[in-house]
Every structure is written in structure tokens, then in C-alpha cells.
Design a protein around this motif. Structure first.
Motif, PDB file in Angstrom:
ATOM      1  N   GLN A   1       4.814   1.148 -12.001  1.00  0.00           N
ATOM      2  CA  GLN A   1       3.929   0.086 -11.541  1.00  0.00           C
ATOM      3  C   GLN A   1       3.049   0.553 -10.379  1.00  0.00           C
ATOM      4  OE1 GLN A   1       5.924  -3.493 -10.262  1.00  0.00           O
ATOM      5  NE2 GLN A   1       4.084  -4.725 -10.565  1.00  0.00           N
ATOM      6  N   VAL A   2       3.590   1.383  -9.517  1.00  0.00           N
ATOM      7  CA  VAL A   2       2.813   1.925  -8.409  1.00  0.00           C
ATOM      8  C   VAL A   2       1.890   3.014  -8.933  1.00  0.00           C
ATOM      9  CG1 VAL A   2       2.910   3.210  -6.257  1.00  0.00           C
ATOM     10  CG2 VAL A   2       4.534   1.361  -6.681  1.00  0.00           C
ATOM     11  N   GLN A   3       0.641   2.937  -8.530  1.00  0.00           N
ATOM     12  CA  GLN A   3      -0.350   3.928  -8.909  1.00  0.00           C
ATOM     13  C   GLN A   3      -1.211   4.295  -7.715  1.00  0.00           C
ATOM     14  OE1 GLN A   3      -2.341   2.027 -12.326  1.00  0.00           O
ATOM     15  NE2 GLN A   3      -1.501   3.695 -13.572  1.00  0.00           N
ATOM     16  N   LEU A   4      -1.637   5.538  -7.687  1.00  0.00           N
ATOM     17  CA  LEU A   4      -2.605   6.011  -6.714  1.00  0.00           C
ATOM     18  C   LEU A   4      -3.880   6.337  -7.472  1.00  0.00           C
ATOM     19  CD1 LEU A   4       0.124   6.298  -5.179  1.00  0.00           C
ATOM     20  CD2 LEU A   4      -0.827   8.351  -4.113  1.00  0.00           C
ATOM     21  N   VAL A   5      -4.944   5.629  -7.161  1.00  0.00           N
ATOM     22  CA  VAL A   5      -6.197   5.743  -7.882  1.00  0.00           C
ATOM     23  C   VAL A   5      -7.229   6.408  -6.986  1.00  0.00           C
ATOM     24  CG1 VAL A   5      -7.991   4.527  -9.150  1.00  0.00           C
ATOM     25  CG2 VAL A   5      -5.636   3.679  -9.206  1.00  0.00           C
ATOM     26  N   VAL A  24      -3.802   2.668  -3.221  1.00  0.00           N
ATOM     27  CA  VAL A  24      -2.443   2.490  -3.707  1.00  0.00           C
ATOM     28  C   VAL A  24      -2.312   1.080  -4.254  1.00  0.00           C
ATOM     29  CG1 VAL A  24       0.007   2.548  -3.143  1.00  0.00           C
ATOM     30  CG2 VAL A  24      -1.579   4.091  -1.972  1.00  0.00           C
ATOM     31  N   THR A  25      -1.973   0.960  -5.525  1.00  0.00           N
ATOM     32  CA  THR A  25      -1.815  -0.335  -6.159  1.00  0.00           C
ATOM     33  C   THR A  25      -0.360  -0.558  -6.540  1.00  0.00           C
ATOM     34  OG1 THR A  25      -2.280   0.479  -8.399  1.00  0.00           O
ATOM     35  CG2 THR A  25      -4.157  -0.210  -7.054  1.00  0.00           C
ATOM     36  N   ASP A  74      -4.987  -2.605   5.440  1.00  0.00           N
ATOM     37  CA  ASP A  74      -5.137  -3.864   4.714  1.00  0.00           C
ATOM     38  C   ASP A  74      -5.396  -3.624   3.229  1.00  0.00           C
ATOM     39  OD1 ASP A  74      -6.896  -5.552   7.421  1.00  0.00           O
ATOM     40  OD2 ASP A  74      -4.753  -5.382   6.999  1.00  0.00           O
ATOM     41  N   LYS A  75      -6.073  -2.534   2.916  1.00  0.00           N
ATOM     42  CA  LYS A  75      -6.400  -2.216   1.532  1.00  0.00           C
ATOM     43  C   LYS A  75      -5.452  -1.197   0.912  1.00  0.00           C
ATOM     44  CE  LYS A  75     -11.374  -3.021   2.079  1.00  0.00           C
ATOM     45  NZ  LYS A  75     -12.725  -2.402   1.963  1.00  0.00           N
ATOM     46  N   ASN A  76      -4.487  -0.709   1.691  1.00  0.00           N
ATOM     47  CA  ASN A  76      -3.601   0.362   1.226  1.00  0.00           C
ATOM     48  C   ASN A  76      -4.411   1.527   0.650  1.00  0.00           C
ATOM     49  OD1 ASN A  76      -1.184  -0.856   1.994  1.00  0.00           O
ATOM     50  ND2 ASN A  76      -0.904  -1.865   0.009  1.00  0.00           N
ATOM     51  N   GLY A  97       1.275   9.925  -1.617  1.00  0.00           N
ATOM     52  CA  GLY A  97       1.815   8.919  -0.724  1.00  0.00           C
ATOM     53  C   GLY A  97       3.326   8.907  -0.759  1.00  0.00           C
ATOM     54  N   ARG A  98       3.914   8.836   0.409  1.00  0.00           N
ATOM     55  CA  ARG A  98       5.344   8.604   0.497  1.00  0.00           C
ATOM     56  C   ARG A  98       5.514   7.140   0.885  1.00  0.00           C
ATOM     57  NH1 ARG A  98       9.900  11.167   0.001  1.00  0.00           N
ATOM     58  NH2 ARG A  98      11.749  10.413   1.122  1.00  0.00           N
ATOM     59  N   LEU A  99       6.113   6.365  -0.009  1.00  0.00           N
ATOM     60  CA  LEU A  99       6.160   4.933   0.186  1.00  0.00           C
ATOM     61  C   LEU A  99       7.424   4.326  -0.382  1.00  0.00           C
ATOM     62  CD1 LEU A  99       5.378   3.559  -2.813  1.00  0.00           C
ATOM     63  CD2 LEU A  99       3.158   4.529  -2.206  1.00  0.00           C
ATOM     64  N   ARG A 100       7.661   3.111   0.039  1.00  0.00           N
ATOM     65  CA  ARG A 100       8.787   2.337  -0.444  1.00  0.00           C
ATOM     66  C   ARG A 100       8.260   1.167  -1.256  1.00  0.00           C
ATOM     67  NH1 ARG A 100      13.123  -0.746   3.576  1.00  0.00           N
ATOM     68  NH2 ARG A 100      14.216  -1.938   1.955  1.00  0.00           N
ATOM     69  N   ARG A 101       8.687   1.076  -2.486  1.00  0.00           N
ATOM     70  CA  ARG A 101       8.297  -0.036  -3.333  1.00  0.00           C
ATOM     71  C   ARG A 101       9.050  -1.300  -2.958  1.00  0.00           C
ATOM     72  NH1 ARG A 101       8.868   0.860  -9.437  1.00  0.00           N
ATOM     73  NH2 ARG A 101      10.952   1.618  -8.827  1.00  0.00           N
ATOM     74  N   SER A 102       8.417  -2.421  -3.190  1.00  0.00           N
ATOM     75  CA  SER A 102       9.073  -3.701  -2.970  1.00  0.00           C
ATOM     76  C   SER A 102      10.318  -3.795  -3.848  1.00  0.00           C
ATOM     77  CB  SER A 102       8.122  -4.854  -3.291  1.00  0.00           C
ATOM     78  OG  SER A 102       7.007  -4.853  -2.424  1.00  0.00           O
ATOM     79  N   GLY A 103      11.393  -4.285  -3.271  1.00  0.00           N
ATOM     80  CA  GLY A 103      12.632  -4.443  -4.008  1.00  0.00           C
ATOM     81  C   GLY A 103      13.516  -3.214  -4.023  1.00  0.00           C
ATOM     82  N   THR A 104      13.134  -2.175  -3.307  1.00  0.00           N
ATOM     83  CA  THR A 104      13.933  -0.962  -3.214  1.00  0.00           C
ATOM     84  C   THR A 104      14.267  -0.682  -1.761  1.00  0.00           C
ATOM     85  OG1 THR A 104      12.135   0.645  -2.936  1.00  0.00           O
ATOM     86  CG2 THR A 104      12.664  -0.061  -5.186  1.00  0.00           C
ATOM     87  N   ASP A 105      15.274   0.171  -1.562  1.00  0.00           N
ATOM     88  CA  ASP A 105      15.657   0.558  -0.208  1.00  0.00           C
ATOM     89  C   ASP A 105      15.528   2.061  -0.004  1.00  0.00           C
ATOM     90  OD1 ASP A 105      19.325   0.389  -0.616  1.00  0.00           O
ATOM     91  OD2 ASP A 105      17.765   1.416  -1.747  1.00  0.00           O
TER      92      ASP A 105
END
Length: 121
Positions: A1-5, A24-25, A74-76, A97-105
Motif C-alpha cells: 500500500q505504501v508507495q514512493l512516487v 510518499v503515499t 505536510d505532503k510527505n 524512505g525509512r518509515l513506519r506504516r500505520s498499524g505497525t510497530d
């Protein structure tokens, strides 16, 4: 679901400028680090610049003074402003990008598909 465009690549004359964008979407909890890498033909992928919440940007020696990394939280979105381009800057540029998705730890590393930058002499 996460994409870098990524966008903004293209052909430019030596001495010209380009601005790359990476959006980042998806559902993102937090972003720890954003970076730009590049890979020229038959070369290793190298780190060009990166940025975190605690830094204004770190750069490879080859691009210091010419490139600027910035972000819009604000726009990621992260940007790479490239000035005084040289033929040796020709490469495929990748957003990371090093990131944390919603719903994960946990945090993970994500890559864009790459955008071609070609600098003619």
C-alpha cells in the motif's frame, strides 16, 4: 500500500538545473529518514543526500554546494534541487524512505522506482 512516487527527471544541458520530487503515499505513521540515491551504468548505487528530523541534510562530497535536499512534512514529500549539473551526475535517481506504516510497530525501508537524469555536455 505504501508507495514512493518520483518525478522530475529528464534531460538537461551541463550547468542546468532539475528538481526531483518524491511523494510518499499510503497510511503512514511516521517517517524516520528520507534519502536520495543514484546509480550510474556499471557503477554502485551511492547515497547522494539524506535528511531526518534532526538534520538539515547530509551530502555526498561530489554534490556538496550544488544539490539541496528538503522536505514538506505536510505532503510527505522530499525534494532534491540539483544545480550546476555535470555529465557525471547522469544516473538513475532513487528515492528511499525509512518509515513506519500505520498499524505497525516497526520501521521499514521503501524504494521508489527510480527516475532517469541525463546531463549532456
Amino acid at each position: 500500500q505504501v508507495q514512493l512516487v518520483e518525478s522530475g527527471g529528464g534531460l538537461v544541458q551541463s550547468g542546468g538545473s532539475l528538481r526531483l520530487s518524491c511523494a510518499v503515499t499510503g497510511s503512514i505513521f511516521s517517517i524516520n529518514r528520507m534519502a536520495w540515491y543514484r546509480q550510474a551504468p556499471e557503477k554502485q548505487r551511492e547515497l547522494v543526500a539524506d535528511i531526518t528530523s534532526g538534520s538539515s541534510g547530509d551530502y555526498a562530497d561530489s554534490v556538496k554546494g550544488r544539490f539541496t535536499i528538503s522536505r514538506d512534512t505536510d505532503k510527505n514529500t522530499v525534494y532534491l534541487q540539483m544545480n550546476s549539473l555535470k555529465p557525471e551526475d547522469t544516473a538513475v535517481y532513487y528515492c528511499n524512505g525509512r518509515l513506519r506504516r500505520s498499524g505497525t510497530d516497526y520501521a521499514g525501508s521503501y524504494w521508489g522506482q527510480g527516475t532517469q537524469v541525463t546531463v549532456s555536455s
